[in-house]
Design an enzyme around this catalytic site. Structure first.
Site, mmCIF file in Angstrom:
data_model
loop_
_atom_site.group_PDB
_atom_site.id
_atom_site.type_symbol
_atom_site.label_atom_id
_atom_site.label_comp_id
_atom_site.label_asym_id
_atom_site.label_seq_id
_atom_site.Cartn_x
_atom_site.Cartn_y
_atom_site.Cartn_z
ATOM 1 N N GLU A 145 -102.950 11.086 -39.210
ATOM 2 C CA GLU A 145 -102.569 10.870 -40.608
ATOM 3 C C GLU A 145 -103.472 9.839 -41.285
ATOM 4 O O GLU A 145 -103.076 9.228 -42.285
ATOM 5 C CB GLU A 145 -101.093 10.434 -40.717
ATOM 6 C CG GLU A 145 -100.081 11.402 -40.115
ATOM 7 C CD GLU A 145 -99.966 12.735 -40.857
ATOM 8 O OE1 GLU A 145 -100.641 12.924 -41.889
ATOM 9 O OE2 GLU A 145 -99.208 13.601 -40.384
ATOM 10 N N HIS A 192 -95.609 5.041 -40.786
ATOM 11 C CA HIS A 192 -95.002 6.372 -40.791
ATOM 12 C C HIS A 192 -94.137 6.528 -39.549
ATOM 13 O O HIS A 192 -94.604 6.289 -38.436
ATOM 14 C CB HIS A 192 -96.107 7.435 -40.804
ATOM 15 C CG HIS A 192 -95.629 8.827 -40.554
ATOM 16 N ND1 HIS A 192 -94.668 9.445 -41.331
ATOM 17 C CD2 HIS A 192 -95.975 9.749 -39.612
ATOM 18 C CE1 HIS A 192 -94.449 10.670 -40.881
ATOM 19 N NE2 HIS A 192 -95.227 10.879 -39.837
ATOM 20 N N HIS A 211 -90.633 8.860 -37.679
ATOM 21 C CA HIS A 211 -89.773 10.048 -37.687
ATOM 22 C C HIS A 211 -88.321 9.582 -37.544
ATOM 23 O O HIS A 211 -87.790 9.513 -36.445
ATOM 24 C CB HIS A 211 -90.164 10.986 -36.544
ATOM 25 C CG HIS A 211 -91.535 11.577 -36.689
ATOM 26 N ND1 HIS A 211 -92.125 12.366 -35.721
ATOM 27 C CD2 HIS A 211 -92.448 11.491 -37.698
ATOM 28 C CE1 HIS A 211 -93.334 12.746 -36.135
ATOM 29 N NE2 HIS A 211 -93.557 12.225 -37.325
ATOM 30 N N HIS A 237 -89.596 15.880 -41.979
ATOM 31 C CA HIS A 237 -90.637 15.268 -41.152
ATOM 32 C C HIS A 237 -90.398 13.774 -40.907
ATOM 33 O O HIS A 237 -90.316 13.345 -39.761
ATOM 34 C CB HIS A 237 -92.012 15.498 -41.824
ATOM 35 C CG HIS A 237 -93.166 15.009 -41.019
ATOM 36 N ND1 HIS A 237 -94.393 15.620 -41.001
ATOM 37 C CD2 HIS A 237 -93.297 13.928 -40.203
ATOM 38 C CE1 HIS A 237 -95.212 14.965 -40.197
ATOM 39 N NE2 HIS A 237 -94.583 13.925 -39.704
HETATM 40 O O1 2HA Z 1 -97.909 12.830 -34.459
HETATM 41 O O2 2HA Z 1 -96.353 11.696 -36.849
HETATM 42 O O3 2HA Z 1 -97.318 13.212 -38.754
HETATM 43 C C1 2HA Z 1 -98.163 11.893 -35.424
HETATM 44 C C2 2HA Z 1 -97.400 12.240 -36.627
HETATM 45 C C3 2HA Z 1 -97.957 13.232 -37.543
HETATM 46 ZN ZN ZN Z 2 -95.248 12.473 -38.466
#
Ligand code: 2HA
Ligand code: ZN
Length: 275
Positions: A116, A140, A142, A211
């Site tokens: 990313e 970022h 999840h 996501h």
């Molecule tokens: O695998 O989170 O968006 C890495 C991520 C891709």
């Molecule tokens: Zn991701």
């Protein structure tokens, strides 16, 4: 000084591990980047190399020309960062055109920066401009409860902001500008990076439908705390929605206006609609 002895590296590694312990980083999920201060890069310069190959970022970030970033590696597991930092994370330098990067430390064994990277660097470019250089961290993750909500709530900033504000009194104080939302898109490329960085003009939080989330902040504590606050609020909302009955009472638009006064935050009226 060695890169691994620097406080910014220790803070970065701790944040990776904290995210792993929260359950936000299954396998190689998620990524983190930090725009390194001049004095910090100066303090570790003897541990850097400048003969690495220049490689394409996949987008153009001219306002970041010459900047150094500490980033997680593509395909690397957050779980392993604390054990094998030299292989899992690395320092990159952006070239004078803002189109290429070079690895200056870490990412050993042929690793590359996060998949990313375009989103991270385009977000950094916007945030550097709109915060006068104050924001340095892009994260970022999840986050399961926020992801779950993207299957049932309308994918709008108005709804996500208002619903999450209502779930915890601290929320409007922690993210008064609200939350941006990106419809489902293919991750990893320039298109989703452009979309996300447009939202970063106005927000410190952007949700990627089905996501995860991106957060921006001044330092590791603030940025991790923001992710944590939004995700916890989403967890409460999932619980409320799972109880099989409508809310009996909640925080009202006028309650929010009172809160804004006492806590000296501006809450945009577009989020304080009557339902
Ligand atoms: O695998 O989170 O968006 C890495 C991520 C891709
Ligand atoms: Zn991701």
């Amino acid at each position: 000084m060695r890169v691994l002895d620097a406080e910014f590296t220790k803070g970065f590694i701790r944040m990776c591990n904290d995210g792993w312990e929260q359950g936000w980083h299954e396998r190689n999920g998620g990524n983190l980047s930090y725009r390194i201060k001049d004095e910090e890069i100066e303090s570790v310069k003897d541990d850097l190399s400048f003969d690495g190959e220049w490689k394409a970022i996949g987008t153009c970030v001219p306002q970041l020309a010459g900047e150094f970033f500490l980033v997680t590696g593509s395909g690397k597991f957050f779980r392993n960062v604390i054990l094998k930092p030299e292989e899992s994370i690395g320092i990159i330098k952006v070239d004078g055109s803002g189109e290429n990067y070079q690895i200056c430390w870490g990412l050993e064994g042929g690793a590359r920066p996060t998949s990313e990277l375009p989103s991270h660097l385009m977000n950094h470019e916007v945030k550097k401009r709109v915060t006068n250089g104050q924001h340095r961290v892009i994260y970022h993750a999840h986050t399961p409860n926020v992801i779950a909500l993207t299957f049932v709530l309308p994918l709008t900033s108005e709804v996500f902001t208002r619903e999450l504000w209502e779930m915890a009194t601290e929320c409007p104080v922690v993210f008064p500008d609200g939350i941006g939302v990106v419809d489902w898109m293919v991750p990893g490329g320039r298109d989703i990076a452009v979309k996300t960085s447009e939202l970063m003009e106005d927000f410190n939080v952007a949700i990627w439908a089905h996501h995860g989330m991106f957060c921006s902040g001044e330092d590791f504590d603030i940025t991790f705390g923001l992710m944590h606050t939004v995700e916890k609020s989403a967890q409460i909302l999932v619980k409320v929605m799972s109880m099989g009955q409508p809310k009996r009472q909640t925080i009202s638009p006028d309650n929010f206006r009172d809160l804004a006064k006492d806590f000296h935050v501006t809450l945009p009226e577009k989020y304080l609609y009557e339902k």
